[in-house]
Each structure stands twice: as C-alpha cells, then as structure tokens.
Write a protein that holds these residues in place. Structure first.
Motif, PDB file in Angstrom:
ATOM      1  N   PHE A 273       2.810   5.797 -11.961  1.00 26.74           N
ATOM      2  CA  PHE A 273       2.158   4.592 -12.463  1.00 26.74           C
ATOM      3  C   PHE A 273       2.044   4.612 -13.989  1.00 26.74           C
TER       4      PHE A 273
ATOM      5  N   VAL B 172      -6.846  -3.666  -9.743  1.00 24.58           N
ATOM      6  CA  VAL B 172      -6.167  -3.710  -8.448  1.00 24.58           C
ATOM      7  C   VAL B 172      -6.773  -4.848  -7.636  1.00 24.58           C
TER       8      VAL B 172
ATOM      9  N   TRP C  10      -8.308   2.796  -2.736  1.00 21.96           N
ATOM     10  CA  TRP C  10      -7.743   4.092  -3.135  1.00 21.96           C
ATOM     11  C   TRP C  10      -6.903   3.958  -4.400  1.00 21.96           C
ATOM     12  N   HIS C  11      -6.197   2.853  -4.554  1.00 24.33           N
ATOM     13  CA  HIS C  11      -5.273   2.670  -5.673  1.00 24.33           C
ATOM     14  C   HIS C  11      -5.994   2.488  -7.010  1.00 24.33           C
ATOM     15  N   ARG C  12      -7.285   2.214  -6.966  1.00 23.42           N
ATOM     16  CA  ARG C  12      -8.020   1.932  -8.201  1.00 23.42           C
ATOM     17  C   ARG C  12      -8.198   3.154  -9.092  1.00 23.42           C
TER      18      ARG C  12
ATOM     19  N   GLU D 262      -1.744  12.407  -5.211  1.00 24.80           N
ATOM     20  CA  GLU D 262      -2.506  11.904  -6.357  1.00 24.80           C
ATOM     21  C   GLU D 262      -1.767  12.145  -7.671  1.00 24.80           C
TER      22      GLU D 262
ATOM     23  N   ASN E 135       0.822  -1.210   0.000  1.00 25.86           N
ATOM     24  CA  ASN E 135       0.000   0.000   0.000  1.00 25.86           C
ATOM     25  C   ASN E 135       0.856   1.261   0.000  1.00 25.86           C
ATOM     26  N   LEU E 136       0.401   2.258  -0.754  1.00 25.68           N
ATOM     27  CA  LEU E 136       0.998   3.579  -0.626  1.00 25.68           C
ATOM     28  C   LEU E 136       0.530   4.201   0.691  1.00 25.68           C
TER      29      LEU E 136
ATOM     30  N   ILE F 107      -1.710  -6.149  -4.370  1.00 25.19           N
ATOM     31  CA  ILE F 107      -1.169  -5.550  -3.151  1.00 25.19           C
ATOM     32  C   ILE F 107      -1.218  -6.513  -1.972  1.00 25.19           C
TER      33      ILE F 107
ATOM     34  N   THR G 177       1.453  10.024  -7.881  1.00 23.63           N
ATOM     35  CA  THR G 177       1.101   8.619  -8.078  1.00 23.63           C
ATOM     36  C   THR G 177       0.710   8.361  -9.528  1.00 23.63           C
TER      37      THR G 177
END
Length: 239
Positions: free
Chosen positions: A91, A123, A115-117, A84, A23-24, A101, A87
C-alpha cells in the motif's frame, strides 16, 4: 526524454484513490493467489501466467519484495513477511490514500473493512446493491416473496446503510447491472414485468443469483433513486 522527467516525477508522487477494491483475505485463505491476477477459472486459468498483465505484475511485486520473479518465490515472501507487513509494504508503494471496498464478493477468510484502516488513511465501503437484494431473497423461500414485500425490505436496507457512521461507512452504491443484463436499462420497466422477473429468479433456486433483466433493471432504478436522495454516487461496473 529528459523533458518528461519533471512530469514523470510529479505523476509518481501523486497519491491515488482506489475506488474499485475488494477485501484482502487471511494469509491462510483457500483463495488461490493466482486469482489476484485474473478472474479466469477452469482451463483458462492455465493461460494466466502467459499474459502481459501477469508478467508485468509479477516483476513489480518481486522487485518490491526483493524476491525472484516467480509466483512461488513471491508466495514464499508473503508467508515470510506476514500479511500485515506485506500489506503495509504494497500500500505504501502504491501511494493509496483512499481505499473504497466493494465487499459484495464472498472470499474464504475475508477480512472486514475495518481491518484495512491500519494501512490506508481513508477506507470506505462501496455497497453492491444486487448483493443486498440477493441476501434478502436468500432469507425467504419461493412461496414467501412478492415484489411488494421484497421492495419494502430492500428499500429499508438501502436507506439504512448511508446512516451508518461507524466502521462500514458507505461512500457509494454500486451496480453490476452491466455484467448481468447489459447497459440498455429499461427505464420504463413495469411492476408486472419486475414481479415476473422476481419469480424467475426465485424459481432458479439457491444460491440466489439475480440475472433476470426486468427485475435487475427495476431494482437498479429504485436503488438509483435512494442514492440520489442521500446524495451518494452510483458506480456502474462495466469491466
């Protein structure tokens, strides 16, 4: 080297699957930025800036951010861009199309998988089975657990994850058995040996850290059976 230009272009255009991500964290997390480059700690951390991996990564990130090649300059750029934007930039440059993850490591202000989606098309979650076991054991005390009572809850927990079809979809199980006790897994470990191993883990106190070989082999073999029953892969992290 012209004959390799076509190959180089093809390789650089391929999207990748990152099957070993974590995770970030929020921009104001206390997690040290330098630890993104190495898991070293203590005195060893002072040697990280002299490693080839650090120098190469620093140069690439600085080029991406348009900053000077220094840790301080990159951190300033991250603050200026915001989490944001930085990131999305990273990516996109990495061409990551699938992000799997392992959220079994606790970080300060860790961002959830959902959140990463916003940044990657697909993800998913990699479930670290030892962390599942440790969380279960942390809920009890030395006098409340038997191997039978633990395994009943452990099995229920493992079986519940493949059925989750919302934000935290599990794509695979993962074990750190190689880190904790090695790859010479005893496939004949007995319940008695596992029970003794469980007691050893509990007697070590909190926070719970499963490292007893017999116990970790036992839960690994059990988790492997659950993974097979749901047609899920089992990652074995070896380094």
């Amino acid at each position: 080297m012209e004959r390799f230009e076509e190959l180089k272009k093809a390789v650089e255009g391929v999207e990748i699957v990152d099957a070993h991500a974590h995770n970030l964290v929020a921009i104001d997390s206390t997690f040290p930025f330098i630890n993104c480059f190495s898991e070293a700690d203590g005195d060893a951390l002072s040697h990280v800036p002299h490693t080839m991996n650090f120098k190469r990564s620093l140069k690439e990130i600085a080029g991406l951010y348009g900053s000077n090649i220094s840790l301080h300059a990159i951190q300033e750029s991250r603050q200026r861009f915001g989490l944001e934007s930085s990131t999305a930039l990273c990516f996109k440059a990495a061409k990551i199309s699938v992000l799997l993850i392992d959220d079994g490591i606790e970080f300060d202000k860790k961002l959830d998988i959902k959140w990463h989606r916003s940044f990657v098309p697909t993800v998913g979650r990699i479930l670290r089975v030892e962390r599942v076991a440790e969380k279960i054991l942390e809920k009890g005390s030395n006098g409340t657990w038997t191997l039978g009572s633990f395994m009943e809850i452990f099995t229920e927990e493992l079986k519940s994850y493949p059925l989750i079809i919302l934000a935290n979809t599990v794509f695979a199980f993962k074990s750190i058995v190689a880190y904790r006790s090695g790859l010479a897994i005893n496939t004949e470990v007995t319940e008695k040996e596992a029970e003794e191993g469980l007691n050893d883990v509990l007697c070590a106190g909190h926070p719970i850290r499963i490292s007893n070989k017999n116990f970790i082999d036992y839960i690994f073999l059990h988790a492997l059976k659950v993974a097979q029953s749901y047609d899920l892969p089992m990652q074995i992290h070896t380094g």
